[in-house]
Design a protein around this motif. Sequence first.
Motif, PDB file in Angstrom:
ATOM      1  N   ARG C 281      19.339 -21.012  59.122  1.00 13.37           N
ATOM      2  CA  ARG C 281      19.080 -22.058  60.109  1.00 13.37           C
ATOM      3  C   ARG C 281      17.600 -22.205  60.379  1.00 13.37           C
ATOM      4  O   ARG C 281      17.080 -23.281  60.612  1.00 13.37           O
ATOM      5  N   TYR C 282      16.894 -21.074  60.368  1.00 19.31           N
ATOM      6  CA  TYR C 282      15.451 -21.096  60.608  1.00 19.31           C
ATOM      7  C   TYR C 282      14.764 -21.943  59.528  1.00 19.31           C
ATOM      8  O   TYR C 282      13.944 -22.806  59.814  1.00 19.31           O
ATOM      9  N   LYS C 283      15.177 -21.695  58.283  1.00 23.98           N
ATOM     10  CA  LYS C 283      14.577 -22.442  57.173  1.00 23.98           C
ATOM     11  C   LYS C 283      14.883 -23.941  57.291  1.00 23.98           C
ATOM     12  O   LYS C 283      14.027 -24.784  57.048  1.00 23.98           O
ATOM     13  N   ALA C 284      16.131 -24.236  57.673  1.00 24.56           N
ATOM     14  CA  ALA C 284      16.511 -25.649  57.795  1.00 24.56           C
ATOM     15  C   ALA C 284      15.722 -26.314  58.917  1.00 24.56           C
ATOM     16  O   ALA C 284      15.294 -27.466  58.806  1.00 24.56           O
ATOM     17  N   ARG C 285      15.481 -25.579  59.997  1.00 20.28           N
ATOM     18  CA  ARG C 285      14.852 -26.171  61.171  1.00 20.28           C
ATOM     19  C   ARG C 285      13.337 -26.287  61.014  1.00 20.28           C
ATOM     20  O   ARG C 285      12.735 -27.273  61.397  1.00 20.28           O
ATOM     21  N   PHE C 286      12.705 -25.243  60.448  1.00 21.78           N
ATOM     22  CA  PHE C 286      11.236 -25.230  60.432  1.00 21.78           C
ATOM     23  C   PHE C 286      10.642 -25.351  59.031  1.00 21.78           C
ATOM     24  O   PHE C 286       9.427 -25.376  58.870  1.00 21.78           O
ATOM     25  N   GLY C 287      11.491 -25.359  58.023  1.00 20.54           N
ATOM     26  CA  GLY C 287      10.992 -25.561  56.666  1.00 20.54           C
ATOM     27  C   GLY C 287      10.204 -24.397  56.109  1.00 20.54           C
ATOM     28  O   GLY C 287       9.409 -24.581  55.198  1.00 20.54           O
ATOM     29  N   LYS C 288      10.369 -23.208  56.682  1.00 26.37           N
ATOM     30  CA  LYS C 288       9.735 -22.038  56.075  1.00 26.37           C
ATOM     31  C   LYS C 288      10.551 -20.782  56.325  1.00 26.37           C
ATOM     32  O   LYS C 288      11.471 -20.789  57.139  1.00 26.37           O
ATOM     33  N   GLU C 289      10.198 -19.741  55.582  1.00 26.87           N
ATOM     34  CA  GLU C 289      10.927 -18.486  55.720  1.00 26.87           C
ATOM     35  C   GLU C 289      10.622 -17.829  57.060  1.00 26.87           C
ATOM     36  O   GLU C 289       9.486 -17.833  57.500  1.00 26.87           O
TER      37      GLU C 289
END
Lengths: 289, 349, 381
Positions: C281-289
Amino acid sequence: MAVFMQSLISGILIGGVYALIGIGLTLIFGVMRVINFAHGDILMVGMYLTYLAFTVLGIDPFVSVLITFPLMFLFGGFLQRVFINRVLKAVAQNQILLTIGLGLIMSNTVMLIFTSDYKLITTSYSSSTLKVGGGVSVSTPLLISFLITTAITAVLYWFLLKTDTGQAIRATAQDRDAAQLMGINVKRMSIIAFGLGSALAGTAGALISPTYYIFPQVGAVFTLKAFVITVLGGMGSVVGAMLGGILIGVTESLSAVYISSGWKDVVVFVLFLLVLLFKPSGLMGKSRT
Amino acid sequence: MPKTILKAAAGLIVLALLMAIPKYVESPYALHMMILLFLSVSMGQSWNILGGFAGQYSVGHAAYFGVGAYTTMMLMQAKQIPPWIGVWVGMVLVVAVALAIGSICFRLRGPYFVLASIAVAEILRLSAINLTTLTNGAEGILVTELPAFKIGERVVTDFSTKVPFYYIGLFLALLTIGITYSVQHSKLGYFFQAIREDQDAAHSLGISISLYKNIALGISAVLTSLAGAFYGIYVGFVDPPTVLGLDVSVQIMLICIIGGMGTLWGPVLGALVLVPMSEALRSNMVTDLLVRVGLVNADSKVGLFLKENLAHAHVLLYGILVVLVILFMPDGLMGFVKKLARRRKQEAV
Amino acid sequence: MRKHLLALGAILALSPCVMAQKIGVINSMSGPEAPIGENITNGIKLAEEDLKKKGFSLQLVWEDDTGKPQISMSAMEKLATRDNVVGVVGPYTSACSNAVARLAEKYRVPLLIPAAAKEEITRQGFKNVFRMNAPADKYASSLIDAATSLGKPKSIAFIYENTDFGTSTSNTAKDYVAKKGMQVVADVAYPKGSADYRSTLAQIKSKNPDLVFMVSYVADAILLMRQSREVGLQPQAFLGAGAGFTTAEFANERAVSENVISCTQWTEDVNWPGAKEFGKRYKARFGKEPSYHAACAYASMVIMAETARASGGDRAKTRDGLKAGKWNGVMGEVQFADYDGFNNQNNHQMLVEQIISGNYETILPSRFATKKAIYPFPRWK
């Protein structure tokens, strides 16, 4: 011995890039007597241009110099025309604060656009080396950037010495008022000088991008270094800045090994103070009153 | 004559108000802001003496600030020497440092002086990082407990609230203003200004340039070190970047230059503008205010955008302010105010 | 301006008390620490969204400390006395956390520090100061234990940035290897942001250490490994402590990052409840690891908000709730305990990882292991 040679060689190569930063600053100071505290930030802008060229257009960092140089020239000219020009007659501390303010604006604008993440440009040759023998290796990208630096310096030297504009810039640096009386367009020379200085700083940024990293506050490291190099070589002297850059590169590299990493910058600053005290005109500068 | 009486009366009223504030204002946050304000006034005023009056634009005042802060903190941590004694040691040390720096930097003029002053401050910062046995290096010095201040057996204060810090800060600010006033109205001030206006002319008048430069530096350095020591004990923590960094030097001169150098009230004005402004920008109060006044809806796109970015952009706005002041008020706010007053007078005539 | 602020303060104080739980956040959102601070900001934002979905009426008061202790103190003063928050999550750096911890104790505001490394912070007997992450000593011991369990290293070289984090981690590591009877052959603290480490690395190479222990943030981590390869530094293992060696950017530099051993507070692959999902979800929301900071911050905010709600917004009850509680979430089991001189310290399990085929694989402790370790470090190609 291998350690010594390794340190010496990488010191010289890094010094080449330092030289480019110093030359930019020395030009600006020579012509305008303005200490440009935003010099490192201008370099940082050059780095981000290189980064954009690499990630968006896929242009190799070394090739992107061809784009970075003219763009940074225009940027520098703009800064001089709009801001610096207004404080040429002002007291020194106002000039300093103005450039500090401009630097803050640049680094924080870049931060808003690119966030404060560290950006790296990884090329196929980023960590490739040439083995010299005796356990000594030379970083390929550093070597390339050193060669480009040397070429740029040579061209610049020729430009200042042989062309009309170059001579006019030198005349302005020597005596602004006299130059004006001689019919030289001093204002225009100032714009060109600031443009060139910025272009050189931007180019230096482009050249170290493949071996270094990019973040909005990266400029601060280089601003102080640029001052030291410029004074060491003699304010206003191009050859001096070249030598100063290499000298600083080698000093850092050797003192990191033979004194300690932590103290290497102290060694550089002490060297700087000694030069200021005993030969304030710098290594290559003519003594001035 | 009535004008001076009026001025003195106004001064006394302001002073009385300042003295009374802790009695009526309980919010530690408000007191904290006042303490920061006093600290900024004394920092700016200290620089004023050297930079504003004697015209030596040091960009290395972090050196004196840091030496004052570090000495007091080191003595307190290692030898349990209370700060009101340690601060004297700091002052002696800082005079020694200032004389050493003076002997190097005062041989140089203009931009060379500026660069040398930066270099010396940087050397001190790097030394503080590397002399780990003495300074605890990059980890910094943390002092959590201040000894109670006693006169005889009577405990004056145990520093458990902000009130004692408030009065120390106020005292420091008044002290620096007082010293600046007496310098300004003495022979010393006249010599300083002569050096600032034209060093060679001053020399030919028989003014010992290096003596008076060093006196200016000495006063300025001691006062800056007091501010540093106060900062150290108030925050309870010092480390190389926060008390010896180039930022600190710039901050110190900024207060004075934005306010107006070489004037008594310039640094006060500078602090009055800069401290609340950077706090308001930093803590997103501007957005809060816009929302509360009803100009911006908190959940609208604009509101969210401001909330996201304004806090991030506060250094950017700070930079813009600096550029604007330098370009349009080259004599600082004080100069601007004076200019306005003059214009009004002319119009009245 | 001052009057304005006071007036503003009055308005805020008079505004009707809503039922929302007010929680303060102090973080380095600008300034030199901002690159890491951003992870914490994102972690907390994600927590806020999740909590709101669960029906929490949560109001976060964000404060930027720009990485400076005195400013984080201003922020804490404001949160504690003007905003009247129930608790505070933050700040990021050790220096700021240290300064703020003292104020938290003074105003009795529960403070949950998500990711500051300095040990002393939770060793001062403070009742209101809690910490999520494992402090600096854990980095050193888990990495060196890993190396000694994999081989028989006899000598070690240290290279670390001369910041608070770098020096304190290396110092505990030096004490630890002394106990293990290992010889320290090089001890280099470098200033952050140097362009050239080649000379130093060449010098370390000449001492031929079995282990190279590094503490750096990501940019320097990549630079150090690139230049180690250039000069041909060849130990049995590269041990990377600290944030830089556990980032996706580092792993992506396949030419130099392969087989480097590091340790971290958190990884996406670990089988802690919700860790994988959080990463996605973090990647989907902020576009980074997400970095471990993000996970620490996320968990801290969730725990703080839940405890604050359970205590009805009362500070003392929230503190007692934090002290008594036990959680199991993205950070694994969390409990704020007193041990080894620490107070309210989550005795967090560190994970030792190795980059194998470009991925972080957990190699120790064995119950979380996903791959077998590769040791010694293969020759540079």
